[in-house]
Each structure stands twice: as structure tokens, then as C-alpha cells.
Design an enzyme around this catalytic site. Sequence first.
Site, PDB file in Angstrom:
ATOM      1  CG  ASN A   1      -0.264  -0.032   2.515  1.00 38.42           C
ATOM      2  OD1 ASN A   1       0.623   0.784   2.768  1.00 38.42           O
ATOM      3  ND2 ASN A   1      -0.618  -0.972   3.367  1.00 38.42           N
TER       4      ASN A   1
ATOM      5  CG  ASP B   1       2.664  -5.445   2.650  1.00 36.97           C
ATOM      6  OD1 ASP B   1       3.202  -4.759   1.784  1.00 36.97           O
ATOM      7  OD2 ASP B   1       2.830  -5.276   3.858  1.00 36.97           O
TER       8      ASP B   1
ATOM      9  CE1 TYR C   1      -5.554  -1.741  -0.777  1.00 40.90           C
ATOM     10  CE2 TYR C   1      -4.140  -1.411  -2.675  1.00 40.90           C
ATOM     11  CZ  TYR C   1      -4.442  -1.157  -1.344  1.00 40.90           C
ATOM     12  OH  TYR C   1      -3.641  -0.324  -0.610  1.00 40.90           O
TER      13      TYR C   1
END
Length: 179
Positions: free
Chosen positions: A23, A33, A126
Site C-alpha cells: 500500500n 504484504d 483491494y
Amino acid sequence: MNIEVWQGDITTLAVDVIVNAANETLLGGGGVDGAIHRAAGPQLLEACARLPEVRPGVRCPTGEVRATPGFRLPAQHVFHAVGPVWRDGTHHEPELLANCYWQSLRLAEQMDLHSIAFPAISCGIYGYPLQLAARVAVSETLAWEKSHKVPRRIVLVAFNEAMYKAYQQQLAQALPQVA
Ligand code: ADP
């Protein structure tokens, strides 16, 4: 064709570079991540925090890429790419997602890195529809490999069966056009 589809955990791959779906803060998140930060160890977060902010709280704007070492990962480098949050497809989502792939490939070429693995950027938190994201990933990587020599090995990593099938379908559709 040097594009592979592989199902599994990207943090286990001994390639020159793995791409992270990060991000804009680059200060860690969930999904791939979180997995990459856990596997790389705390030095990765320190390296990300040292990258300059381009505006308050933003180290990497959407569609751009930043590089760090891989630390404890088998991969030598991590490229942190920030994919778009899916809204309805009319807010530049395809172009921004395409930039993540293209900019990562360009940086790999500049750094003379020969193998690169991508997760399905934007396809988790997302919310990017899998088939549409797979189409972008396949078209960008195919276009790259048609016109460039490095990196010579490109791996599209699917974390689950649905993503794996989406990549296979998009590759099958795209390949007759490039043959
Ligand atoms: P985004 O915020 O860009 O949507 P996510 O990390 O939520 O990023 O998800 C991106 C994709 O990465 C999803 O398809 C998710 O299933 C996948 N993913 C999650 N963990 C891993 C992993 N360890 N290796 C490869 N892919 C992963």
C-alpha cells in the site's frame, strides 16, 4: 514463452525479485504484504521506512514501484508495487494495474535481474475482479517479453485455484494472438 503460472506461496521462491502488493505507506499490511514482511524479517520494514515520502504518508503512489533488498527471503530483492483499489473500473484501475507490472519489469531490466515473480496485485483486499486482473497481468507480461530480453523468466503466482484458473484462461486467450 517465458511466462509461467505457479500456484503457491511467493515468499518461498528463489528468484531474483519478488513483487509485493503493497500500500502507499509501504509500512506493512495484510495479505501477501504481511507474508513477505514476516518471511523477510524486521529489516524489510526498516528499509521501507527509510524510503522517502513523496507526500505525507505516501512512499509509493498507486501504480508505482520501489525496490528494497529481500533480507531473509530466498529472493534477492523485493519490488513494492501499489495496485489500485477496485471501484467500478472507470477510475483508471486497468492503467494503474498495468503500470505496476510494466514499471516492475522495467526496474528489473534496469537492475539486470533475470527472474521475477508477481502476486495477483489488487486481487485480495483491494477487490479487483480476478479475470480482469489476470487479463492485465497476462497482456502486460506478454507485451514485455515480446519486446525485451530481461527479465527472461516471469512467474505469475496464484495463491489459490481460482486465480490459477484465471491466469490459465487469460493466457490461452492471449496466446493465439501472439503466435
Ligand atoms: P491487495 O491489497 O493488492 O489486494 P492482497 O495481499 O490482499 O493485496 O492480495 C493480493 C493477492 O495475493 C491475492 O490474490 C492473495 O490471494 C494473494 N496472496 C496472499 N498471500 C500470498 C502469498 N503468500 N503468496 C502469493 N500470493 C499471496
